[in-house]
Design an enzyme around this catalytic site. Structure first.
Site, PDB file in Angstrom:
ATOM      1  N   ASN A   9       0.876  -1.177   0.000  1.00  0.00           N
ATOM      2  CA  ASN A   9       0.000   0.000   0.000  1.00  0.00           C
ATOM      3  C   ASN A   9       0.912   1.225   0.000  1.00  0.00           C
ATOM      4  OD1 ASN A   9      -1.808   2.032   0.485  1.00  0.00           O
ATOM      5  ND2 ASN A   9      -2.362   1.361   2.557  1.00  0.00           N
ATOM      6  N   LYS A  11       0.148   4.297  -0.341  1.00  0.00           N
ATOM      7  CA  LYS A  11      -0.447   5.508   0.250  1.00  0.00           C
ATOM      8  C   LYS A  11      -0.166   6.726  -0.649  1.00  0.00           C
ATOM      9  CE  LYS A  11      -0.076   3.169   4.628  1.00  0.00           C
ATOM     10  NZ  LYS A  11       0.051   3.205   6.072  1.00  0.00           N
ATOM     11  N   HIS A  96      -9.337   1.036   4.928  1.00  0.00           N
ATOM     12  CA  HIS A  96      -8.058   1.253   5.606  1.00  0.00           C
ATOM     13  C   HIS A  96      -8.248   2.215   6.779  1.00  0.00           C
ATOM     14  CE1 HIS A  96      -3.972   2.515   6.404  1.00  0.00           C
ATOM     15  NE2 HIS A  96      -3.601   1.368   5.855  1.00  0.00           N
ATOM     16  N   GLU A  98      -6.594   4.643   7.801  1.00  0.00           N
ATOM     17  CA  GLU A  98      -6.402   6.069   7.489  1.00  0.00           C
ATOM     18  C   GLU A  98      -7.641   6.651   6.823  1.00  0.00           C
ATOM     19  OE1 GLU A  98      -2.669   5.490   5.479  1.00  0.00           O
ATOM     20  OE2 GLU A  98      -1.828   4.882   7.410  1.00  0.00           O
ATOM     21  N   GLU A 168      -5.420  -5.117  10.565  1.00  0.00           N
ATOM     22  CA  GLU A 168      -4.372  -4.121  10.800  1.00  0.00           C
ATOM     23  C   GLU A 168      -4.631  -3.404  12.117  1.00  0.00           C
ATOM     24  OE1 GLU A 168      -2.348  -2.804   6.952  1.00  0.00           O
ATOM     25  OE2 GLU A 168      -4.185  -1.664   7.074  1.00  0.00           O
ATOM     26  N   GLY A 174       2.542   1.995  10.733  1.00  0.00           N
ATOM     27  CA  GLY A 174       3.499   3.091  10.570  1.00  0.00           C
ATOM     28  C   GLY A 174       4.202   3.495  11.859  1.00  0.00           C
ATOM     29  N   SER A 214       3.596  -2.428  10.244  1.00  0.00           N
ATOM     30  CA  SER A 214       5.045  -2.470  10.442  1.00  0.00           C
ATOM     31  C   SER A 214       5.684  -3.820  10.098  1.00  0.00           C
ATOM     32  CB  SER A 214       5.403  -2.053  11.871  1.00  0.00           C
ATOM     33  OG  SER A 214       4.951  -0.729  12.120  1.00  0.00           O
TER      34      SER A 214
HETATM   35  P1  PGA Z   1       2.964   0.055   7.641  1.00  0.00           P
HETATM   36  O1  PGA Z   1       1.504   0.307   7.024  1.00  0.00           O
HETATM   37  O2  PGA Z   1       3.484  -1.219   7.029  1.00  0.00           O
HETATM   38  O3  PGA Z   1       3.759   1.264   7.225  1.00  0.00           O
HETATM   39  O4  PGA Z   1       2.791  -0.054   9.105  1.00  0.00           O
HETATM   40  C1  PGA Z   1       0.610  -0.752   6.834  1.00  0.00           C
HETATM   41  C2  PGA Z   1      -0.668  -0.249   6.220  1.00  0.00           C
HETATM   42  O5  PGA Z   1      -1.081   0.878   6.535  1.00  0.00           O
HETATM   43  O6  PGA Z   1      -1.312  -0.934   5.409  1.00  0.00           O
END
Ligand code: PGA
Length: 251
Positions: A9, A11, A96, A98, A168, A174, A214
């Site tokens: 992803n 983003k 997601h 976000e 998640e 992140g 992560s």
């Molecule tokens: P990350 O993000 O691997 O940077 O933690 C995962 C995601 O948001 O799908």
């Protein structure tokens, strides 16, 4: 039999030039390892069409990060399921954290998005997961159950051939903090048991459940080795061909 999947992803990262460059790098690094799983990348919407062209002839599939729930109409700035299909995108990430946090996506909206995506024959990577405070208060199973029951567990059984689940935990996205392989397995087994009790064993055994938060080359193998973890949704580490390929090679 369910498939293992590693999905990147991206983003809101990578302009058109960077998108082409990263895809070229990935074709090279993934070509060396011949992946043992499905591999997807999700560039931002403006670069989806060129990404579809660029991955042609490789193992890489392209998915979108989001789409609008309406079929078409006066929704300035949005993209529709049909627009994705028309340029050759077959998969869309929905829900997601976000999108939920910054853009107010809730279960009602996500139910509409899922329904629109399915009507347009898109595969869905459906994301969900608890906040840190939910885990601290030991409500994480309850939160996940309600996120699933309110949207995907209300679908007809026939929809499930187009559903991939992505657990998640928001506290791990992140942040550099990963759920332990045991925490991931515990939740994934719970999720599969919910699918089992709603639709039966065949659908439960066939659905791929990804872990996201992560994931890095250094922890992917241990997480992916768990019985109910069928791959990962990768943010930060999907922006670098060597790291992403390192995660793919965990299978
Ligand atoms: P990350 O993000 O691997 O940077 O933690 C995962 C995601 O948001 O799908």
């Amino acid at each position: 039999m369910r498939k293992n999947i590693v999905a990147g992803n991206w983003k809101m990262n990578n302009n058109a030039t960077q998108t082409k460059a990263l895809i070229n790098d990935l074709k090279e690094t993934l070509g060396v390892i011949s992946p043992n799983c499905r591999v997807l990348i999700s560039p931002t919407s403006i670069n989806l069409s060129s990404a579809v062209d660029a991955v042609h002839g490789s193992v890489i599939e392209v998915s979108a990060q989001n789409m609008h729930q309406a079929l078409s109409g006066a929704y300035t700035g949005e993209i529709s399921a049909d627009m994705l299909q028309d340029i050759g995108v077959k998969t869309v990430i929905l829900g997601h954290s976000e999108r939920r946090t910054y853009f107010g996506e809730n279960d009602v909206m996500l139910t509409e998005k899922v329904s629109t995506a399915l009507k347009n024959n898109l595969e869905i990577i459906f994301c969900f997961g608890e906040l840190l405070e939910d885990r601290k208060s030991e409500n994480h199973f309850k939160v996940v159950e309600s996120q699933l029951k309110n949207v995907v567990l209300a679908l007809d059984a026939s929809a499930w051939k187009n559903i991939v689940l992505a657990y998640e935990p928001v506290w791990a996205i992140g942040t550099g903090e990963t759920a332990s392989p045991e925490q991931a397995q515990e939740m994934h087994a719970f999720i599969r048991s919910l699918v089992n009790s709603t639709y039966g064993k065949t659908i439960a055994d066939d659905v791929s459940i990804l872990y996201g938060g992560s994931v890095k080359p250094s922890n992917a193998q241990e997480i992916f080795s768990k019985e109910d973890v069928d791959g990962g949704l990768i943010g930060g580490a999907s922006l670098n061909a060597i790291d992403f390929t390192g995660i793919v090679s965990a299978f």
